[in-house]
Design a protein around this motif. Structure first.
Motif, short mmCIF file in Angstrom:
data_model
loop_
_atom_site.label_atom_id
_atom_site.label_comp_id
_atom_site.label_asym_id
_atom_site.label_seq_id
_atom_site.Cartn_x
_atom_site.Cartn_y
_atom_site.Cartn_z
N VAL A 54 0.77 -1.16 -0.63
CA VAL A 54 -0.11 -0.15 -0.21
C VAL A 54 0.47 1.19 0.14
O VAL A 54 2.06 1.47 0.73
CB VAL A 54 -0.65 -0.30 0.77
N THR A 55 0.51 2.39 -0.77
CA THR A 55 1.39 3.39 -1.10
C THR A 55 -0.13 4.37 -1.41
O THR A 55 -0.95 4.13 -1.87
CB THR A 55 2.07 3.50 -2.01
N ASP A 56 0.08 5.83 -1.29
CA ASP A 56 -0.67 7.04 -0.83
C ASP A 56 -1.98 6.55 -0.85
O ASP A 56 -2.70 6.78 -1.38
CB ASP A 56 -1.12 7.25 -2.31
N LEU A 57 -1.83 6.46 0.90
CA LEU A 57 -3.89 6.08 1.23
C LEU A 57 -4.37 6.91 1.79
O LEU A 57 -3.39 7.93 2.70
CB LEU A 57 -2.90 5.08 2.59
N HIS A 58 -5.39 7.20 1.34
CA HIS A 58 -6.60 8.22 2.12
C HIS A 58 -7.60 7.50 2.63
O HIS A 58 -8.52 6.59 1.79
CB HIS A 58 -6.24 9.03 0.79
N ARG A 59 -8.05 8.54 3.53
CA ARG A 59 -9.40 7.53 3.71
C ARG A 59 -10.18 9.03 3.88
O ARG A 59 -9.56 10.11 4.33
CB ARG A 59 -9.30 6.61 5.24
N SER A 60 -11.95 9.12 2.90
CA SER A 60 -12.08 9.79 3.90
C SER A 60 -13.85 9.05 3.88
O SER A 60 -14.45 8.68 3.19
CB SER A 60 -12.77 11.06 2.64
N ASN A 61 -14.20 9.38 4.83
CA ASN A 61 -15.84 9.13 5.31
C ASN A 61 -15.58 7.28 5.22
O ASN A 61 -14.90 6.52 5.47
CB ASN A 61 -17.12 9.09 4.61
N GLU A 62 -16.13 6.45 4.32
CA GLU A 62 -16.60 5.22 4.26
C GLU A 62 -15.33 4.61 2.70
O GLU A 62 -15.41 3.56 2.93
CB GLU A 62 -18.23 4.43 3.91
N PRO A 84 -9.90 -1.54 7.11
CA PRO A 84 -9.09 -2.37 8.06
C PRO A 84 -8.69 -1.36 9.54
O PRO A 84 -7.81 -0.80 9.27
CB PRO A 84 -8.40 -3.44 7.52
N GLU A 85 -8.40 -1.95 10.59
CA GLU A 85 -8.04 -1.35 11.29
C GLU A 85 -6.58 -1.45 11.15
O GLU A 85 -5.11 -0.21 11.72
CB GLU A 85 -7.83 -2.44 13.08
N THR A 86 -5.79 -2.22 10.45
CA THR A 86 -4.58 -2.60 10.08
C THR A 86 -3.69 -2.34 8.58
O THR A 86 -2.79 -2.43 8.26
CB THR A 86 -3.95 -4.44 10.07
N MET A 87 -4.34 -1.53 7.85
CA MET A 87 -4.50 -0.53 6.78
C MET A 87 -3.31 0.48 7.30
O MET A 87 -3.59 0.96 8.28
CB MET A 87 -5.61 -0.61 6.05
N GLN A 88 -2.47 0.52 6.47
CA GLN A 88 -1.12 1.53 6.72
C GLN A 88 -0.79 0.95 5.43
O GLN A 88 -0.64 0.23 4.58
CB GLN A 88 -0.63 1.78 7.56
N ASN A 89 0.73 2.42 5.26
CA ASN A 89 0.90 2.43 3.77
C ASN A 89 2.04 1.78 4.58
O ASN A 89 2.63 1.81 5.54
CB ASN A 89 1.97 3.70 3.83
N GLY A 90 2.78 0.37 3.27
CA GLY A 90 3.92 0.13 3.41
C GLY A 90 3.31 -1.83 3.43
O GLY A 90 4.33 -2.64 3.72
N ARG A 91 1.80 -1.84 4.39
CA ARG A 91 1.61 -3.49 4.16
C ARG A 91 0.97 -3.56 3.03
O ARG A 91 0.94 -2.76 2.58
CB ARG A 91 0.15 -2.69 5.50
N VAL A 92 1.32 -5.36 3.37
CA VAL A 92 1.07 -5.70 2.22
C VAL A 92 -0.45 -6.57 1.98
O VAL A 92 -1.36 -6.84 3.25
CB VAL A 92 1.45 -7.54 2.10
N VAL A 93 -1.66 -6.09 1.34
CA VAL A 93 -2.86 -6.36 0.59
C VAL A 93 -3.17 -7.49 -0.41
O VAL A 93 -2.63 -7.09 -1.23
CB VAL A 93 -3.50 -5.38 1.01
#
Length: 124
Positions: A54-62, A84-93
């Motif tokens: 994951v890179t360039d992660l953005h969240r708005s509402n749902e 998901p709670e564990t979702m962040q930049n650098g994680r494998v999805v």
């Protein structure tokens, strides 16, 4: 009358078993692809399991929007459910959904367990 009911219930049971078998077989044949393979292959309109970092992660509402990358390229992913709670930049999805015009509309999303000895840094 009892013979007719037995035949009816037996037929319905066979139909249900056939539908379950068809659904599990279709799910088992879903293709795992990397971003490079997704961009270079003929997957437009197909259901795929896109795996990468994951890179360039953005969240708005749902809505969650991010890129899934490998060593060569990236694919933009949109996910319209709770992140998901564990979702962040650098994680494998693994983002599961339909690939259209080089972008993935994810219906399911799973974050892989951390690989290695140190957990990844929290993105801020």
């Amino acid at each position: 009358m009892k013979q007719r009911n037995k035949l009816l219930f037996g037929g319905i049971g066979i139909l249900v078993l056939f539908l379950v078998l068809a659904a599990t077989t279709m799910n088992a044949t879903t293709t795992f692809v990397t971003p490079t393979k997704a961009q270079g292959g003929n997957y437009d309109g197909d259901w795929v399991n896109l795996e990468g970092r994951v890179t360039d992660l953005h969240r708005s509402n749902e809505r969650v929007v991010f890129d899934v990358v490998d060593n060569n390229t990236s694919v933009r992913v949109t996910y319209d459910k709770t992140m998901p709670e564990t979702m962040q930049n650098g994680r494998v999805v693994v983002a599961k959904g339909v690939l259209r015009d080089g972008k993935l509309d994810a219906r399911k999303l799973s974050v892989r367990a951390h690989e290695g000895t140190d957990p990844p840094e929290k993105s801020k």
